[in-house]
Design a protein around this motif. Structure first.
Motif, PDB file in Angstrom:
ATOM      1  N   ILE A  71       0.875  -1.168   0.000  1.00  0.00           N
ATOM      2  CA  ILE A  71       0.000   0.000   0.000  1.00  0.00           C
ATOM      3  C   ILE A  71       0.915   1.220   0.000  1.00  0.00           C
ATOM      4  CG2 ILE A  71      -1.843   1.260   1.189  1.00  0.00           C
ATOM      5  CD1 ILE A  71      -2.771  -1.528   0.474  1.00  0.00           C
ATOM      6  N   GLY A  72       0.968   1.946  -1.088  1.00  0.00           N
ATOM      7  CA  GLY A  72       1.877   3.098  -1.173  1.00  0.00           C
ATOM      8  C   GLY A  72       3.296   2.666  -0.861  1.00  0.00           C
ATOM      9  N   THR A  73       3.917   3.335   0.109  1.00  0.00           N
ATOM     10  CA  THR A  73       5.295   3.001   0.493  1.00  0.00           C
ATOM     11  C   THR A  73       5.357   1.888   1.536  1.00  0.00           C
ATOM     12  OG1 THR A  73       5.252   4.723   2.183  1.00  0.00           O
ATOM     13  CG2 THR A  73       6.123   5.337   0.007  1.00  0.00           C
ATOM     14  N   CYS A  74       4.211   1.396   1.974  1.00  0.00           N
ATOM     15  CA  CYS A  74       4.162   0.338   2.998  1.00  0.00           C
ATOM     16  C   CYS A  74       4.099  -1.041   2.346  1.00  0.00           C
ATOM     17  CB  CYS A  74       2.935   0.509   3.887  1.00  0.00           C
ATOM     18  SG  CYS A  74       2.929   1.993   4.891  1.00  0.00           S
ATOM     19  N   ARG A  75       5.021  -1.892   2.732  1.00  0.00           N
ATOM     20  CA  ARG A  75       5.009  -3.294   2.304  1.00  0.00           C
ATOM     21  C   ARG A  75       4.882  -4.124   3.573  1.00  0.00           C
ATOM     22  NH1 ARG A  75       6.845  -5.512  -2.504  1.00  0.00           N
ATOM     23  NH2 ARG A  75       7.315  -7.716  -2.419  1.00  0.00           N
TER      24      ARG A  75
END
Length: 149
Positions: A71-75
């Protein structure tokens, strides 16, 4: 948002991606075993690689299952029996990870053992009432309907 603010919200990760019910914010990158995605109405679909995610959906892994969500920059990696909530919050997306209470079958929210007659469902709260037999009768507090176990 600072790390302290993210931690105070309970987020594993926060990203400034703006999402809506119609606009995907991320996707399942990989999955092994039983991985399901639940929308706000608890309708499920398989959590297969490439499956888009929108705000306020949940990704739930079963026993001996795992998934990676971007999600966006979140893995975020999820091991067996984990639940990830993709929560729209403060103009972005907060990823909340918790233990799943039990393996999830499509379309069925698991019951968690009750304390004082209440139990948390995957999508809400249930109330146990004495049905006169050995087992309590469960009611969905959302619509008042009996829940069969």
């Amino acid at each position: 948002m600072s790390r302290e603010e993210v931690a105070a919200l309970g987020c594993e990760c926060f990203t400034n991606v703006r999402g809506s019910q119609d606009r995907p914010v991320g996707s399942v990158r990989s999955s092994v075993g039983s991985v399901d995605i639940f929308d706000r109405s608890s309708t499920s679909r398989p959590g297969v690689p490439g499956e888009a995610l929108v705000a306020n959906e949940r990704v739930v892994t079963g026993e001996q299952s795992e998934a990676v969500v971007q999600i966006g920059t979140c893995r975020q990696s999820l091991g067996p029996l984990k639940e990830l909530l993709v929560q729209g919050q403060r103009g972005g997306i907060c990823l909340l990870v918790s233990d799943a209470s039990a393996p999830v079958s499509p379309g069925i929210s698991p019951l968690v053992p009750a304390i004082g007659g209440l139990a948390v469902l995957g999508t809400g709260i249930a109330l146990a009432a004495d049905g006169g037999g050995d087992d309590p009768v469960w009611f969905d507090l959302g619509d008042g309907s009996p829940i069969s176990r």
